[in-house]
Structure formats: C-alpha cells, structure tokens
Scaffold this motif. Structure first.
Motif, PDB file in Angstrom:
ATOM      1  N   CYS A 133       0.823  -1.210   0.000  1.00  0.00           N
ATOM      2  CA  CYS A 133       0.000   0.000   0.000  1.00  0.00           C
ATOM      3  C   CYS A 133       0.860   1.264   0.000  1.00  0.00           C
ATOM      4  O   CYS A 133       0.512   2.244  -0.665  1.00  0.00           O
ATOM      5  CB  CYS A 133      -0.953   0.005   1.190  1.00  0.00           C
ATOM      6  SG  CYS A 133      -2.265  -1.232   1.052  1.00  0.00           S
ATOM      7  N   LEU A 134       1.955   1.252   0.723  1.00  0.00           N
ATOM      8  CA  LEU A 134       2.842   2.406   0.727  1.00  0.00           C
ATOM      9  C   LEU A 134       3.377   2.657  -0.680  1.00  0.00           C
ATOM     10  O   LEU A 134       3.399   3.797  -1.160  1.00  0.00           O
ATOM     11  CB  LEU A 134       3.997   2.192   1.723  1.00  0.00           C
ATOM     12  CG  LEU A 134       4.941   3.365   1.918  1.00  0.00           C
ATOM     13  CD1 LEU A 134       4.204   4.609   2.398  1.00  0.00           C
ATOM     14  CD2 LEU A 134       6.031   2.980   2.917  1.00  0.00           C
ATOM     15  N   SER A 135       3.760   1.599  -1.364  1.00  0.00           N
ATOM     16  CA  SER A 135       4.260   1.717  -2.736  1.00  0.00           C
ATOM     17  C   SER A 135       3.157   2.207  -3.675  1.00  0.00           C
ATOM     18  O   SER A 135       3.368   3.143  -4.464  1.00  0.00           O
ATOM     19  CB  SER A 135       4.796   0.363  -3.215  1.00  0.00           C
ATOM     20  OG  SER A 135       5.868  -0.068  -2.405  1.00  0.00           O
ATOM     21  N   ALA A 136       1.989   1.583  -3.610  1.00  0.00           N
ATOM     22  CA  ALA A 136       0.886   1.931  -4.513  1.00  0.00           C
ATOM     23  C   ALA A 136       0.425   3.369  -4.299  1.00  0.00           C
ATOM     24  O   ALA A 136       0.277   4.139  -5.262  1.00  0.00           O
ATOM     25  CB  ALA A 136      -0.276   0.963  -4.318  1.00  0.00           C
ATOM     26  N   HIS A 137       0.200   3.753  -3.045  1.00  0.00           N
ATOM     27  CA  HIS A 137      -0.331   5.093  -2.780  1.00  0.00           C
ATOM     28  C   HIS A 137       0.710   6.183  -3.008  1.00  0.00           C
ATOM     29  O   HIS A 137       0.345   7.303  -3.391  1.00  0.00           O
ATOM     30  CB  HIS A 137      -0.953   5.164  -1.389  1.00  0.00           C
ATOM     31  CG  HIS A 137      -2.246   4.425  -1.312  1.00  0.00           C
ATOM     32  ND1 HIS A 137      -3.404   4.897  -1.884  1.00  0.00           N
ATOM     33  CD2 HIS A 137      -2.555   3.219  -0.767  1.00  0.00           C
ATOM     34  CE1 HIS A 137      -4.378   4.029  -1.684  1.00  0.00           C
ATOM     35  NE2 HIS A 137      -3.886   3.001  -1.014  1.00  0.00           N
ATOM     36  N   THR A 138       1.971   5.884  -2.808  1.00  0.00           N
ATOM     37  CA  THR A 138       3.009   6.864  -3.125  1.00  0.00           C
ATOM     38  C   THR A 138       3.018   7.126  -4.632  1.00  0.00           C
ATOM     39  O   THR A 138       3.096   8.278  -5.080  1.00  0.00           O
ATOM     40  CB  THR A 138       4.385   6.385  -2.635  1.00  0.00           C
ATOM     41  OG1 THR A 138       4.332   6.244  -1.205  1.00  0.00           O
ATOM     42  CG2 THR A 138       5.483   7.362  -3.002  1.00  0.00           C
ATOM     43  N   ASP A 161       2.167  -9.778  -4.069  1.00  0.00           N
ATOM     44  CA  ASP A 161       3.245  -9.432  -4.992  1.00  0.00           C
ATOM     45  C   ASP A 161       3.089  -7.963  -5.381  1.00  0.00           C
ATOM     46  O   ASP A 161       2.025  -7.534  -5.828  1.00  0.00           O
ATOM     47  CB  ASP A 161       3.189 -10.306  -6.247  1.00  0.00           C
ATOM     48  CG  ASP A 161       3.420 -11.779  -5.943  1.00  0.00           C
ATOM     49  OD1 ASP A 161       4.145 -12.091  -4.975  1.00  0.00           O
ATOM     50  OD2 ASP A 161       2.874 -12.623  -6.680  1.00  0.00           O
ATOM     51  N   ASN A 162       4.164  -7.190  -5.201  1.00  0.00           N
ATOM     52  CA  ASN A 162       4.130  -5.748  -5.406  1.00  0.00           C
ATOM     53  C   ASN A 162       4.539  -5.396  -6.829  1.00  0.00           C
ATOM     54  O   ASN A 162       5.678  -5.599  -7.217  1.00  0.00           O
ATOM     55  CB  ASN A 162       5.070  -5.068  -4.401  1.00  0.00           C
ATOM     56  CG  ASN A 162       4.968  -3.559  -4.436  1.00  0.00           C
ATOM     57  OD1 ASN A 162       4.173  -2.991  -5.168  1.00  0.00           O
ATOM     58  ND2 ASN A 162       5.799  -2.911  -3.645  1.00  0.00           N
ATOM     59  N   GLU A 163       3.600  -4.851  -7.600  1.00  0.00           N
ATOM     60  CA  GLU A 163       3.893  -4.435  -8.961  1.00  0.00           C
ATOM     61  C   GLU A 163       4.196  -2.939  -9.069  1.00  0.00           C
ATOM     62  O   GLU A 163       4.433  -2.425 -10.151  1.00  0.00           O
ATOM     63  CB  GLU A 163       2.740  -4.817  -9.891  1.00  0.00           C
ATOM     64  CG  GLU A 163       1.484  -3.965  -9.741  1.00  0.00           C
ATOM     65  CD  GLU A 163       0.467  -4.524  -8.767  1.00  0.00           C
ATOM     66  OE1 GLU A 163       0.847  -5.102  -7.718  1.00  0.00           O
ATOM     67  OE2 GLU A 163      -0.744  -4.364  -9.035  1.00  0.00           O
ATOM     68  N   TRP A 164       4.195  -2.235  -7.938  1.00  0.00           N
ATOM     69  CA  TRP A 164       4.422  -0.788  -7.911  1.00  0.00           C
ATOM     70  C   TRP A 164       5.901  -0.488  -7.673  1.00  0.00           C
ATOM     71  O   TRP A 164       6.613  -1.326  -7.118  1.00  0.00           O
ATOM     72  CB  TRP A 164       3.595  -0.161  -6.790  1.00  0.00           C
ATOM     73  CG  TRP A 164       2.142  -0.464  -6.903  1.00  0.00           C
ATOM     74  CD1 TRP A 164       1.461  -1.475  -6.264  1.00  0.00           C
ATOM     75  CD2 TRP A 164       1.187   0.198  -7.722  1.00  0.00           C
ATOM     76  NE1 TRP A 164       0.149  -1.454  -6.633  1.00  0.00           N
ATOM     77  CE2 TRP A 164      -0.051  -0.444  -7.529  1.00  0.00           C
ATOM     78  CE3 TRP A 164       1.264   1.277  -8.594  1.00  0.00           C
ATOM     79  CZ2 TRP A 164      -1.210  -0.033  -8.162  1.00  0.00           C
ATOM     80  CZ3 TRP A 164       0.108   1.689  -9.233  1.00  0.00           C
ATOM     81  CH2 TRP A 164      -1.114   1.030  -9.014  1.00  0.00           C
ATOM     82  N   PRO A 165       6.370   0.727  -8.015  1.00  0.00           N
ATOM     83  CA  PRO A 165       7.737   1.106  -7.641  1.00  0.00           C
ATOM     84  C   PRO A 165       7.881   0.998  -6.118  1.00  0.00           C
ATOM     85  O   PRO A 165       7.076   1.557  -5.368  1.00  0.00           O
ATOM     86  CB  PRO A 165       7.858   2.553  -8.116  1.00  0.00           C
ATOM     87  CG  PRO A 165       6.837   2.677  -9.219  1.00  0.00           C
ATOM     88  CD  PRO A 165       5.698   1.774  -8.809  1.00  0.00           C
ATOM     89  N   LEU A 166       8.874   0.261  -5.696  1.00  0.00           N
ATOM     90  CA  LEU A 166       9.018  -0.120  -4.281  1.00  0.00           C
ATOM     91  C   LEU A 166       9.290   1.068  -3.362  1.00  0.00           C
ATOM     92  O   LEU A 166      10.188   1.873  -3.606  1.00  0.00           O
ATOM     93  CB  LEU A 166      10.150  -1.133  -4.134  1.00  0.00           C
ATOM     94  CG  LEU A 166      10.410  -1.655  -2.729  1.00  0.00           C
ATOM     95  CD1 LEU A 166       9.192  -2.406  -2.195  1.00  0.00           C
ATOM     96  CD2 LEU A 166      11.624  -2.563  -2.734  1.00  0.00           C
ATOM     97  N   VAL A 167       8.484   1.149  -2.302  1.00  0.00           N
ATOM     98  CA  VAL A 167       8.714   2.083  -1.195  1.00  0.00           C
ATOM     99  C   VAL A 167       8.633   1.244   0.066  1.00  0.00           C
ATOM    100  O   VAL A 167       7.586   0.672   0.368  1.00  0.00           O
ATOM    101  CB  VAL A 167       7.660   3.223  -1.155  1.00  0.00           C
ATOM    102  CG1 VAL A 167       7.955   4.158   0.018  1.00  0.00           C
ATOM    103  CG2 VAL A 167       7.632   3.987  -2.475  1.00  0.00           C
ATOM    104  N   LYS A 168       9.729   1.130   0.776  1.00  0.00           N
ATOM    105  CA  LYS A 168       9.770   0.297   1.983  1.00  0.00           C
ATOM    106  C   LYS A 168       9.350   1.114   3.202  1.00  0.00           C
ATOM    107  O   LYS A 168       9.803   2.247   3.380  1.00  0.00           O
ATOM    108  CB  LYS A 168      11.175  -0.254   2.202  1.00  0.00           C
ATOM    109  CG  LYS A 168      11.552  -1.329   1.213  1.00  0.00           C
ATOM    110  CD  LYS A 168      12.686  -2.149   1.798  1.00  0.00           C
ATOM    111  CE  LYS A 168      12.827  -3.440   1.073  1.00  0.00           C
ATOM    112  NZ  LYS A 168      11.880  -4.455   1.471  1.00  0.00           N
TER     113      LYS A 168
END
Length: 182
Positions: free
Chosen positions: A80-85, A170-177
């Motif tokens: 969610c952090l990756s997607a919403h960012t 599985d995260n398909e968004w640009p990664l934000v940790k």
C-alpha cells in the motif's frame, strides 16, 4: 510470493469475472491487491463500494492519498505504501516533500497537517481520541463530515494494509519500503 492466490482476470468466472472486468474498466488494469481480494467476491464488492463512495466524499484525492500513505507507513504495509506513493505522485500530483512528510502524518500545508494529525491520533488510539484532539482539528477548520470520512478512509486503508500484510501480495508498484514497524 503471495501467500494467498491472486485470481487472474483471464481465469475468473461468474461474479468474480464481472467484478474484475469492472475494475479493469475503471482503473485500466487489475492490481494484484484486487486479484487477491477476488478470492472473496463479498470482500471485493465491499471494498469497491466503500472506496467508490469515499472517492465521492468531501476529502480531496491528494488528501486521501496522503492519509493512505500515513496509514500504510503506520501498519508497515509495503504494498500500500508503494501503490499510494505512486498514485499520489502521478495522479494526485502531490509533491515529493509532501509524500515524505505524509509518511510521518505531517504536511507543510496547515489544513492537510490537521487532517493527517487527526487520522494519526485515531489510528494510534485505536479509534479513541481525546476531545482536545477533536477540538484542535475543528479549530484548524476540519468539519464533522471530514472527521467521519477520515474514519472511513482509515477503515478502508487498514483493510487493504492488513490483507496485503497477510497475503504478502506481490508488489507491482515502484518499491517504497516502510520505515516503521508497528
């Protein structure tokens, strides 16, 4: 690898196929989160209904995205952090400094800061907030409708945060940790 199956639109049938087609039509693609939700048509319908209703609410998209970022950071939800960012930057046009500040439930804009601070107090208090927190929000111009929608957005975001954390989607968004570990 996701711990829960991701139902691909090409393999879906019946109601699930219809719901995934609706998502693709409205979003242009079917995110992996939605593919996981498709394992329960009831949950997927509920998520679509609540997210659709809140998107027509009083909170602007840029605020809703910052609220989602703050909640994802609090719940250590990488997906969610990756997607919403990504959505906040590319669709809602939130500046990079504000994206970073949202992770700490902060903003340089006083109104956004008041909304984020209230949301943060609600999540940290598990729904219980001191009356002075509400009074401070109202003094900053936050309306009763906005307070109610903050709670609705928290519910929506906690739902997706928890599901993604359980499913290890599985995260398909640009990664934000996430920085925090609640």
């Amino acid at each position: 690898m996701s711990t829960l199956p991701q139902i691909e639109p090409t393999g879906a049938t019946g109601e699930v196929a219809e719901l995934l087609a609706e998502v693709k039509k409205n979003m242009g693609a079917v995110p992996n989160l939605v593919k996981v939700m498709a394992g329960s048509p009831a949950l997927l319908k509920g998520w679509l209904a609540l997210s659709g209703a809140l998107s027509d609410g009083v909170l602007a998209p840029a605020i809703r995205e910052r609220l989602a970022i703050a909640t994802a950071e609090f719940n250590s939800c990488e997906y969610c952090l990756s997607a919403h960012t990504y959505v906040a930057a590319k669709v809602a046009k939130v500046e990079a400094t504000e994206l970073e500040a949202a992770r700490d439930a902060k903003s340089a804009d006083p109104r956004a800061a008041a909304l984020l601070a209230l949301s943060d107090a609600i999540i940290r208090g598990h729904g219980k907030v001191d009356r002075t927190v509400l009074a401070d929000a109202r003094t900053a111009g936050v309306t009763d409708g906005e307070i109610i929608e903050i709670v609705g957005n928290l519910a929506l975001n906690i739902l997706t945060n928890y599901l993604n954390n359980v499913a290890d989607t599985d995260n398909e968004w640009p990664l934000v940790k996430p920085r925090t570990h609640s």
